[in-house]
Design an enzyme around this catalytic site. Structure first.
Site, PDB file in Angstrom:
ATOM      1  N   HIS A 219       0.828  -1.202   0.000  1.00  0.00           N
ATOM      2  CA  HIS A 219       0.000   0.000   0.000  1.00  0.00           C
ATOM      3  C   HIS A 219       0.862   1.251   0.000  1.00  0.00           C
ATOM      4  CE1 HIS A 219      -0.243   1.485   4.317  1.00  0.00           C
ATOM      5  NE2 HIS A 219       0.106   0.262   4.607  1.00  0.00           N
TER       6      HIS A 219
ATOM      7  N   GLU B  44      -5.319   1.481   2.371  1.00  0.00           N
ATOM      8  CA  GLU B  44      -5.132   0.282   3.205  1.00  0.00           C
ATOM      9  C   GLU B  44      -5.399   0.626   4.656  1.00  0.00           C
ATOM     10  OE1 GLU B  44      -2.794  -2.518   5.833  1.00  0.00           O
ATOM     11  OE2 GLU B  44      -2.750  -0.340   5.687  1.00  0.00           O
ATOM     12  N   GLU B  45      -4.936   1.820   5.053  1.00  0.00           N
ATOM     13  CA  GLU B  45      -5.020   2.187   6.462  1.00  0.00           C
ATOM     14  C   GLU B  45      -6.459   2.235   6.966  1.00  0.00           C
ATOM     15  OE1 GLU B  45      -2.690   1.937   8.254  1.00  0.00           O
ATOM     16  OE2 GLU B  45      -0.804   2.625   7.393  1.00  0.00           O
TER      17      GLU B  45
ATOM     18  N   ASP C 227       4.307  -4.681   3.334  1.00  0.00           N
ATOM     19  CA  ASP C 227       3.674  -3.481   3.878  1.00  0.00           C
ATOM     20  C   ASP C 227       4.791  -2.703   4.539  1.00  0.00           C
ATOM     21  OD1 ASP C 227       2.296  -1.623   5.454  1.00  0.00           O
ATOM     22  OD2 ASP C 227       0.607  -2.944   5.801  1.00  0.00           O
TER      23      ASP C 227
ATOM     24  N   HIS D 269       2.168   4.785  13.015  1.00  0.00           N
ATOM     25  CA  HIS D 269       0.949   5.564  12.771  1.00  0.00           C
ATOM     26  C   HIS D 269       0.946   6.950  13.435  1.00  0.00           C
ATOM     27  CE1 HIS D 269      -1.784   1.993  11.335  1.00  0.00           C
ATOM     28  NE2 HIS D 269      -0.699   2.140  10.608  1.00  0.00           N
TER      29      HIS D 269
ATOM     30  N   ASP E 241       5.801   2.701   7.504  1.00  0.00           N
ATOM     31  CA  ASP E 241       4.501   2.128   7.141  1.00  0.00           C
ATOM     32  C   ASP E 241       3.744   3.112   6.271  1.00  0.00           C
ATOM     33  OD1 ASP E 241       2.048   0.943   6.954  1.00  0.00           O
ATOM     34  OD2 ASP E 241       1.542   1.120   9.067  1.00  0.00           O
TER      35      ASP E 241
HETATM   36 ZN   LIG Z   1       0.786  -0.467   6.465  1.00  0.00          ZN
END
Ligand SMILES: [Zn+2]
Length: 711
Positions: A358, A405-406, A433, A530, A368
């Site tokens: 992603h 994706e998140e 990922d 995140h 990420d």
């Molecule tokens: Zn991810």
């Protein structure tokens, strides 16, 4: 000394400091290489060597820098810039490139507010506090989205608070046992141990009015090590955003389960979104903001294991503090974009090898997911170099850059739902990922592809020394030393590979469409998941200063695709798959005994597993000795994973069709094996367990029957 360092027939010579593979022992003798799946590996080996020489650490670093220059949440203008960038790279490598839009329901936050008062009415905090540390060059950008949860409800709630530890099923059961009523309360729980959507799901089931999820320093902050910008761990103001979608029911666009949200899909074909969304508010916060609430909380002291690392005694509540939450979420159908790049297969163009990562990020997404994007772009670079030399893969390779994706695996899920017919021929899905958070290689896969992944990691040099496989073995040995001596040994004599649960884009491929899948990554201390701080500065300081691990991952990912695309016989190991299934049955049978369900009849499922094992052994012999036209054999081999699907799907979640693997209803990320039977046994539901055992025996017999027909 170490039996694993000379595993199999493969060795890498003189790799230290050299980017090139110098060949294996067999290459120095006359005998042809034997690699599972290839009649003669020598020709393929020279292709692989040419490929491995191309992925470039410096270029990968530049790509990462460009991809992470701006915050690029799904559907934003900055996300679209990364679409153009990735598409341009695909085209430059010679891929047939397409930008594929979908219209999907996404929430962006308008207002998020958290306030707390003590019993005397004194204000304890008012947040959320902006994510900031002195020394991070990126955290001031006005486009950084305020911390929020994807799929959160909107609302305005003031209430008493209850602390629920990690918000696991056992934590909520503990609160039940303590007779703590959650109706109308605000639950505060910490990140970790399960998928955040499960925390909200369980709180909502118990009548809670809202959920606060915070990052305790015990789990990824100062208790682990120095916080950013000194070390890699989460600083006081760092917040973990994330989706609280009920993805264990179904992932993807909430309004279109099982159907692709193409731009021309009429609104009348959409369903109400609450099939996989909570109704209640959920807000993620930092420990800076959580601490005053937890410190003021009264009631019983935290039970054993519930105390975190903040410097005061934790209590469960309620009492001592009142919290006010506001969440105003702007739900709109927004356009997202997957980028799809194809390399047409010369012999078997309809047999797809799909590679995916992603591209969207909560904020900058250096680890990420854009470490994965940079790795994929360098794999594409390598494949492009082969194409320019006149090579064509036998099967079609499809590179996919997923969006959203998140928010719930949305870009991949919609694309899979749109291509179900073609995917019945897809021979593998290779996911990446988080490609690089540190130096420790790890992988998960269906059992039929575990040996395939192990084998090819012998061919890729590690930035430390030797091969990726050798470093992986060392890591594995260290883990084994720390393993409790009575814990079951899995993958005896081999490096460990995990099972696929959820939490990334392999889910629709494996668990909805039955495509054999793998997931790879390189791990390390990573406390900024995140948050704003998962940025280029953090990455170069902590994860991979010279981008050598991006290069490593590009090589592993590219080799997966090339080797699978060119193979003569599809290299699935069904002997290992059958062994794994027998092990799973044994363990769920034991659990059934423990749960007072010893009258359940496991015999038909056990007999089917035995039949599958025998058929797998028969097929294994064919896979090694096969000659002549291999199309029938390959078709048979591919059909096994699909045979594990049941049309009806799992109880209460029909989108999940795979009867061997699913994300757990109460774990969300971790795989539950034999999910239909396991969850019924866990719930002590005898009739459902009996019915699910029948379904299991059915799919196992079907898979065995497929293999028995192999010629
Ligand atoms: Zn991810």
């Amino acid at each position: 000394m170490n039996p694993r360092s000379t595993h199999g027939t493969l060795l890498i010579a003189a790799l230290l400091g050299s980017p090139l593979i110098l060949g294996r022992l067999h290459a120095q003798t006359a005998a042809p290489q034997t690699i599972f799946g290839y009649k003669n590996f020598d020709r393929e080996q020279s292709i692989e060597e040419k490929f491995l020489a191309v992925p470039d650490a410096g270029l990968a670093g530049q790509e990462l820098k460009i991809l992470t220059a701006e915050p690029h949440i799904a559907a934003s203008p900055e996300d679209h810039k990364t679409v153009e960038y990735v598409a341009e790279k695909f085209r430059a490598a010679g891929l047939e490139t397409e930008i594929v839009p979908y219209r999907v329901l996404l929430n962006w936050p308008k207002t998020v507010k958290v306030e707390a008062w003590d019993e005397a009415g004194k204000q304890l905090m008012s947040g959320p506090t902006r994510e900031h540390v002195d020394g991070d060059p990126f955290d001031n950008d006005p486009r950084v989205v305020m911390p929020f949860n994807g799929s959160s409800g909107s609302g305005d709630v003031t209430s008493q608070v209850v602390y629920a530890n990690y918000g696991r099923l056992e934590d909520f059961k503990k609160l039940d046992a303590m007779h703590i009523d959650l109706h109308g309360k605000i639950v505060i729980c910490r990140y970790g141990a399960n998928f955040r959507g499960v925390k909200v799901y369980l709180a909502e089931q118990r009548g809670a009015a809202g959920v606060l999820i915070y990052s305790d320093p015990q789990d990824d902050g100062y208790y682990k090590g120095d916080p950013w910008p000194v070390g890699p761990w989460r600083p006081a103001t760092g917040v973990q955003r994330g989706s609280v979608q009920y993805l264990f029911k179904y992932p993807g666009d909430p309004e279109t389960p099982g159907v692709a949200s193409t731009l021309d899909l009429p609104d009348s074909s959409r369903v109400p979104p609450d099939g996989n969304q909570p109704h209640i508010i959920s807000i993620p916060i930092s420990y800076h903001d959580a601490a005053p609430i937890l410190e003021a909380l009264k009631g019983p002291g935290a039970p054993q294991g519930w105390q975190g690392a903040l410097p005061f005694r934790y209590h469960v509540g309620p009492g001592g503090v009142k919290v006010h939450l506001v969440s105003d979420q702007d739900y709109q159908r927004r356009i997202i974009w997957d980028v799809i790049g194809k390399v047409k297969g010369s012999d078997l163009p309809d047999d797809w090898v799909v590679v995916g990562n992603h591209r969207d990020a909560w904020v900058y997404g250096a680890v990420d997911p854009n470490s994965g994007t940079a790795a994929m772009l360098e794999a594409v670079h390598g494949v492009g170099a082969l194409l320019k030399k006149g090579w064509h893969p036998k099967r079609t390779i499809v590179f996919c850059s997923w969006d959203a994706e998140e928010e719930g695996l949305i870009g991949s899920t919609e694309w899979v739902e749109q291509h179900m017919a073609q995917l019945s021929n897809a021979v593998a899905y290779f996911n990446v990922d988080v490609a690089v958070a540190g130096p420790d290689f790890s992988a998960a896969a269906v059992p039929s592809l575990k040996q395939f992944v192990r084998e090819l990691t012998h061919e890729v040099p590690s930035p430390v020394e030797g091969s990726v496989y050798q470093q992986w073995s060392l890591e594995h040995e260290q883990n084994e030393e720390h393993r409790a001596s009575d814990a079951p040994k899995i993958d005896e004599g081999e490096v460990h590979m995990g099972d696929l649960g959820s939490g990334s884009d392999f889910t629709p491929f494996l668990q909805h469409a039955g495509v054999p899948s793998t997931d790879i990554g390189s791990e390390g201390p990573y406390g900024v998941y995140h948050s704003t701080f998962d940025d280029y500065a953090w990455y170069t300081e902590n994860a991979d200063p010279h981008f050598e691990y991006l290069q490593e991952m590009a090589r592993v990912l590219g080799l997966e695709a090339i080797r699978m695309a060119d193979t003569d016989v599809l290299p699935y190991d069904y002997v290992a798959y059958a062994q794994a299934i027998s092990r799973y049955i044994e363990s769920v049978k034991k659990k059934a005994g423990d749960n007072g369900l010893s009258s359940l009849d496991f015999a038909p499922a056990e007999a089917a597993a035995t039949r599958l094992a025998a058929a797998a052994q028969h097929t294994h012999d064919l896979e090694i000795s096969a000659t002549g036209d291999l199309d029938d054999l390959n078709h048979t081999l591919r059909s096994v994973e699909t045979a594990f699907l049941s049309d009806a799907g799992l109880p209460n979640r029909p989108w999940y069709k795979h009867m061997i693997y699913a994300p757990g209803e109460y774990t969300g990320y971790a795989a539950v094996v034999l999910p239909g039977v396991s969850e019924a046994v866990e719930a002590k539901n005898q009739p459902l367990a009996a019915q699910q055992l029948e379904v299991l025996a059915g799919v196992l017999n079907h898979a065995a029957q497929v293999l028995e027909l192999a010629k």
